[in-house]
Scaffold this motif. Structure first.
Motif, PDB file in Angstrom:
ATOM      1  N   TYR A  21       0.788  -1.215   0.000  1.00  0.00           N
ATOM      2  CA  TYR A  21       0.000   0.000   0.000  1.00  0.00           C
ATOM      3  C   TYR A  21       0.822   1.268   0.000  1.00  0.00           C
ATOM      4  O   TYR A  21       1.993   1.283   0.357  1.00  0.00           O
ATOM      5  CB  TYR A  21      -0.946  -0.154   1.167  1.00  0.00           C
ATOM      6  CG  TYR A  21      -0.963   0.841   2.268  1.00  0.00           C
ATOM      7  CD1 TYR A  21      -2.182   1.175   2.825  1.00  0.00           C
ATOM      8  CD2 TYR A  21       0.179   1.424   2.767  1.00  0.00           C
ATOM      9  CE1 TYR A  21      -2.251   2.071   3.851  1.00  0.00           C
ATOM     10  CE2 TYR A  21       0.106   2.325   3.793  1.00  0.00           C
ATOM     11  CZ  TYR A  21      -1.107   2.647   4.334  1.00  0.00           C
ATOM     12  OH  TYR A  21      -1.199   3.538   5.338  1.00  0.00           O
ATOM     13  N   ASN A  63     -10.241   0.062   6.992  1.00  0.00           N
ATOM     14  CA  ASN A  63     -11.153   0.697   6.041  1.00  0.00           C
ATOM     15  C   ASN A  63     -11.697   2.033   6.536  1.00  0.00           C
ATOM     16  O   ASN A  63     -12.687   2.519   5.992  1.00  0.00           O
ATOM     17  CB  ASN A  63     -12.333  -0.224   5.699  1.00  0.00           C
ATOM     18  CG  ASN A  63     -12.224  -0.747   4.280  1.00  0.00           C
ATOM     19  OD1 ASN A  63     -11.340  -0.330   3.544  1.00  0.00           O
ATOM     20  ND2 ASN A  63     -13.109  -1.637   3.892  1.00  0.00           N
ATOM     21  N   GLN A  66      -9.058   5.162   2.896  1.00  0.00           N
ATOM     22  CA  GLN A  66      -8.762   4.366   1.706  1.00  0.00           C
ATOM     23  C   GLN A  66      -7.365   4.723   1.207  1.00  0.00           C
ATOM     24  O   GLN A  66      -7.079   5.897   0.996  1.00  0.00           O
ATOM     25  CB  GLN A  66      -9.772   4.682   0.593  1.00  0.00           C
ATOM     26  CG  GLN A  66     -11.204   4.344   0.942  1.00  0.00           C
ATOM     27  CD  GLN A  66     -11.484   2.860   0.845  1.00  0.00           C
ATOM     28  OE1 GLN A  66     -10.730   2.130   0.209  1.00  0.00           O
ATOM     29  NE2 GLN A  66     -12.562   2.424   1.473  1.00  0.00           N
ATOM     30  N   ALA A  71      -3.211  -2.023  -2.112  1.00  0.00           N
ATOM     31  CA  ALA A  71      -4.411  -2.635  -1.571  1.00  0.00           C
ATOM     32  C   ALA A  71      -4.073  -3.429  -0.339  1.00  0.00           C
ATOM     33  O   ALA A  71      -2.923  -3.810  -0.118  1.00  0.00           O
ATOM     34  CB  ALA A  71      -5.063  -3.543  -2.612  1.00  0.00           C
ATOM     35  N   TYR A  73      -5.291  -6.832   1.717  1.00  0.00           N
ATOM     36  CA  TYR A  73      -6.081  -8.052   1.512  1.00  0.00           C
ATOM     37  C   TYR A  73      -6.260  -8.780   2.829  1.00  0.00           C
ATOM     38  O   TYR A  73      -5.311  -8.943   3.588  1.00  0.00           O
ATOM     39  CB  TYR A  73      -5.366  -8.992   0.547  1.00  0.00           C
ATOM     40  CG  TYR A  73      -5.134  -8.423  -0.819  1.00  0.00           C
ATOM     41  CD1 TYR A  73      -6.073  -8.611  -1.827  1.00  0.00           C
ATOM     42  CD2 TYR A  73      -3.982  -7.700  -1.097  1.00  0.00           C
ATOM     43  CE1 TYR A  73      -5.872  -8.082  -3.088  1.00  0.00           C
ATOM     44  CE2 TYR A  73      -3.771  -7.157  -2.353  1.00  0.00           C
ATOM     45  CZ  TYR A  73      -4.718  -7.354  -3.351  1.00  0.00           C
ATOM     46  OH  TYR A  73      -4.514  -6.824  -4.582  1.00  0.00           O
ATOM     47  N   PRO A  78      -9.471  -8.161  -1.444  1.00  0.00           N
ATOM     48  CA  PRO A  78      -9.156  -6.757  -1.145  1.00  0.00           C
ATOM     49  C   PRO A  78     -10.230  -6.158  -0.233  1.00  0.00           C
ATOM     50  O   PRO A  78     -11.426  -6.288  -0.514  1.00  0.00           O
ATOM     51  CB  PRO A  78      -9.150  -6.084  -2.515  1.00  0.00           C
ATOM     52  CG  PRO A  78      -9.924  -6.981  -3.403  1.00  0.00           C
ATOM     53  CD  PRO A  78      -9.793  -8.366  -2.869  1.00  0.00           C
ATOM     54  N   ARG A  80     -10.982  -3.163   0.213  1.00  0.00           N
ATOM     55  CA  ARG A  80     -11.694  -2.034  -0.389  1.00  0.00           C
ATOM     56  C   ARG A  80     -13.080  -2.469  -0.878  1.00  0.00           C
ATOM     57  O   ARG A  80     -14.016  -1.695  -0.874  1.00  0.00           O
ATOM     58  CB  ARG A  80     -10.882  -1.506  -1.563  1.00  0.00           C
ATOM     59  CG  ARG A  80     -11.393  -0.206  -2.145  1.00  0.00           C
ATOM     60  CD  ARG A  80     -10.605   0.154  -3.372  1.00  0.00           C
ATOM     61  NE  ARG A  80      -9.194  -0.194  -3.165  1.00  0.00           N
ATOM     62  CZ  ARG A  80      -8.198   0.412  -3.792  1.00  0.00           C
ATOM     63  NH1 ARG A  80      -8.434   1.365  -4.638  1.00  0.00           N
ATOM     64  NH2 ARG A  80      -6.945   0.037  -3.581  1.00  0.00           N
ATOM     65  N   GLU A  81     -13.183  -3.722  -1.296  1.00  0.00           N
ATOM     66  CA  GLU A  81     -14.461  -4.194  -1.828  1.00  0.00           C
ATOM     67  C   GLU A  81     -15.378  -4.758  -0.753  1.00  0.00           C
ATOM     68  O   GLU A  81     -16.476  -5.214  -1.067  1.00  0.00           O
ATOM     69  CB  GLU A  81     -14.208  -5.259  -2.907  1.00  0.00           C
ATOM     70  CG  GLU A  81     -13.616  -4.655  -4.158  1.00  0.00           C
ATOM     71  CD  GLU A  81     -12.971  -5.689  -5.056  1.00  0.00           C
ATOM     72  OE1 GLU A  81     -13.311  -6.884  -4.925  1.00  0.00           O
ATOM     73  OE2 GLU A  81     -12.136  -5.305  -5.885  1.00  0.00           O
TER      74      GLU A  81
END
Lengths: 267, 329
Positions: A21, A63, A66, A71, A73, A78, A80-81
């Protein structure tokens, strides 16, 4: 915590978090080029001087923020999703001990950890209440269950917040400076407890600025330097040695040995 | 236990309020009248009593119940969402904002069709502005939010005065009487709009009461505990503003109930909103019935109920600040 069961549908990916990241806030780059992987059942520290961006990294892992690129995991997915409730089943967050806006009891605060598992509107069921009492007695604070959380000592409040995270029953637990406002006895109590929790198979990631705590209790460390890069990472003995400390802090401290344990002393 | 007791008290006092007033009916007459909603044949001496009970006192009491539930539970919601034990619809400026919206609807009935919807829009703008004004660096200090609410409330009150100045005589009369905060003009259509709306809004809020507990721990913790902070705060604040707007559009501004009732409920039952919400709703209804009965019986003429609630409520805030100040800030 059996992480594989959680992902039975996929080919049991490792539950460990992989962090890869970079983060910018406005025009300033706060952190860059961090790649890190934490193993199952490990107690990992995120170490760095103030201003090294460790809080930012920490918040990205949950989270709350961002990352601009890269990313994070969890279990190969990930984050983010992930939506809020999916995240809450992966990672629990233990903030620095604080006072609540309302005088909740210890049991009510811990019961909030069950929120991601509650169905329907009304809230907790019998199973949730039993789980909470189980966690409180594991931490030896069951006698405080009906006490006002706000009226407890700092150490007891921190224990309550840890109980809430355990009640949340997640494979990952993130703690933000859990011992920074506690007295010495409570600091040792909390760290030993964290080792025990990690020993049960959860991955525990702790944000801290005390190098001794890292050397004494942690299995892994990510050291962030003032240039906002990773200064070193790995087992603390190697990643937090004399050279790294000198790069971070200058000549104010040195690493010595006592009973086979590394100790950071003032020089 | 306390909740059942309070609900029982509410029923008793609602019934007692039917009996008390300038005209004092007997117990059995009243029961017979309530049992005969179609009315008595003309010429029967009980017809006057029927009018008093069915057309004057009953709608008034039902509206007081609806408004009490609305103001007390919305106070609890604002306190939980904003993590601020001092806010309530009146202090946040929501009541004044809703009053301005409703006044717009009264003065310009051609442009604004629904007074209730206008009140909701006004209240929503007020609460959003107060929150936006008070928020700094992701934090909303207790006192800053109170001050921002007072500010917004005073702007909205000034705007209502502008509308009074612009209004024609009929609209002016309507605004003045409604704005003082009272139940004297209550009729069944008001009750039919307010009571179902408030009960529906309250039920939805109550269903979210555990989430309100989690939200009161702060945004980051709520998020980590699986409760989307922005989303649920918007839903809860919108519901609270909606029921506040309904009650403001029916009976003007009635202050302090949203502050006093949640506090009293917390003292009795602890801070869990699953119990605080129904308890403060019942106590709000009970309190407003008592205040309204006082308002219409203390002296020959009628005192607007808003005056009585303010006379009792403002000292309560003083008491909170003096005795609980340490816990509040």
């Amino acid at each position: 915590m059996d992480c594989k069961k959680r992902d039975a549908s996929e080919k049991s990916p490792p539950c460990r978090p992989l962090i890869n990241y970079a983060f910018s806030y406005g025009a300033h780059e706060i952190l860059r080029d961090i790649t890190f992987e934490a193993g199952e059942g490990q107690l990992c520290a995120l170490f760095g001087p103030n201003g090294s961006g460790k809080t930012t990294l920490f918040k990205c892992c949950l989270n709350f923020l961002q990352p601009k690129s890269g990313a994070i995991y969890f279990g190969g997915k990930p984050i983010r999703e992930m939506n809020v409730s999916a995240m809450a089943k992966w990672a629990a967050y233990v903030p620095q001990e604080h006072k609540a806006a309302f005088p909740f009891t210890v049991r009510e605060v811990a019961l909030m950890g069950r929120s991601p598992h509650m169905n329907g509107f009304w809230g907790s069921g019998n199973a949730d209440r039993e789980k909470v009492m189980e966690v409180l007695s594991m931490l030896n604070i069951d006698h405080l269950a009906h006490k006002n959380y706000n009226a407890l000592s700092g150490g007891q409040r921190q224990l309550t917040l840890i109980a809430r995270a355990l009640a949340q029953d997640t494979p990952l637990i993130f703690l933000d400076e859990p011992t920074s406002s506690l007295d010495f006895k409570n600091q040792l109590l909390i760290w030993n407890l964290l080792r025990e929790i990690a020993g049960q198979g959860r991955t525990v990631l702790v944000c801290t600025h005390d190098p001794n705590h890292v050397l004494w209790f942690c299995e892994q460390v990510i050291v962030l330097g003032e240039d906002r890069r990773v200064a070193s990472q790995g087992p603390p003995r190697r990643a937090l040695d004399q050279n790294v400390l000198r790069r971070l802090f200058g000549d104010v401290c040195r690493v010595a040995q006592a009973d086979g344990v590394d100790v950071v002393l003032p020089s | 236990m306390w909740i059942i007791l309070a609900a029982g008290l509410l029923c008793v006092s609602a019934f007692a309020a039917l009996l008390i007033g300038a005209y004092k009916p007997g117990l059995w007459e009243t029961l017979a009248t309530i049992a005969a909603p179609q009315g008595f044949p003309p010429g029967d001496e009980r017809t006057v009593l029927h009018t008093i009970i069915w057309e004057i006192r009953l709608p008034r009491i039902l509206l007081a119940i609806g408004v009490g539930i609305a103001l007390a539970s919305s106070g609890a919601v604002y306190q939980g969402c904003f993590r601020n034990p001092l806010v309530e619809p009146y202090i946040l400026g929501v009541s004044a904002g809703a009053a301005f919206g409703a006044a717009l609807g009264i003065v310009f009935p051609k442009f604004f069709l629904s007074i209730q919807l206008m009140a909701f829009a006004g209240g929503a703008i007020a609460v959003f502005s107060a929150y936006a004004l008070a928020r700094r660096n992701g934090d909303t200090p207790v006192v800053a939010l109170v001050l921002a609410g007072v500010l917004i409330g005073s702007i909205a009150t000034a705007l209502v005065s502008v509308l009074k100045y612009l209004a024609n005589d009929a609209a002016l009369r309507e605004i003045v009487f409604w704005y003082m905060g009272g139940f004297y003009h209550v009729s069944w259509p008001d009750v039919r709009i307010v009571l179902p709306g408030v009960l529906a809004g309250f039920t939805l809020i109550w269903a979210l009461s555990w989430k309100l507990n989690v939200l009161s721990m702060g945004d980051e913790e709520a998020r980590a505990l699986g409760v989307h902070p922005e989303r649920y705060k918007v839903v809860l604040v919108a519901l609270a503003t909606f029921i506040t707007a309904l009650s403001v559009s029916a009976c003007g501004i009635i202050a302090w109930i949203g502050l006093m009732m949640p506090h009293a409920a917390r003292m009795l039952l602890g801070p869990d909103h699953r119990f605080v919400l129904p308890m403060s709703a019942i106590m709000g209804a009970l309190y407003l019935i008592i205040c309204d009965t006082l308002a219409r019986t203390l002296i020959q003429a009628e005192i607007p109920v808003g005056i009585i609630t303010s006379l009792l409520g403002a000292p309560y805030l003083l008491y909170l600040l003096r005795n609980k100040g340490k816990d509040l800030f």
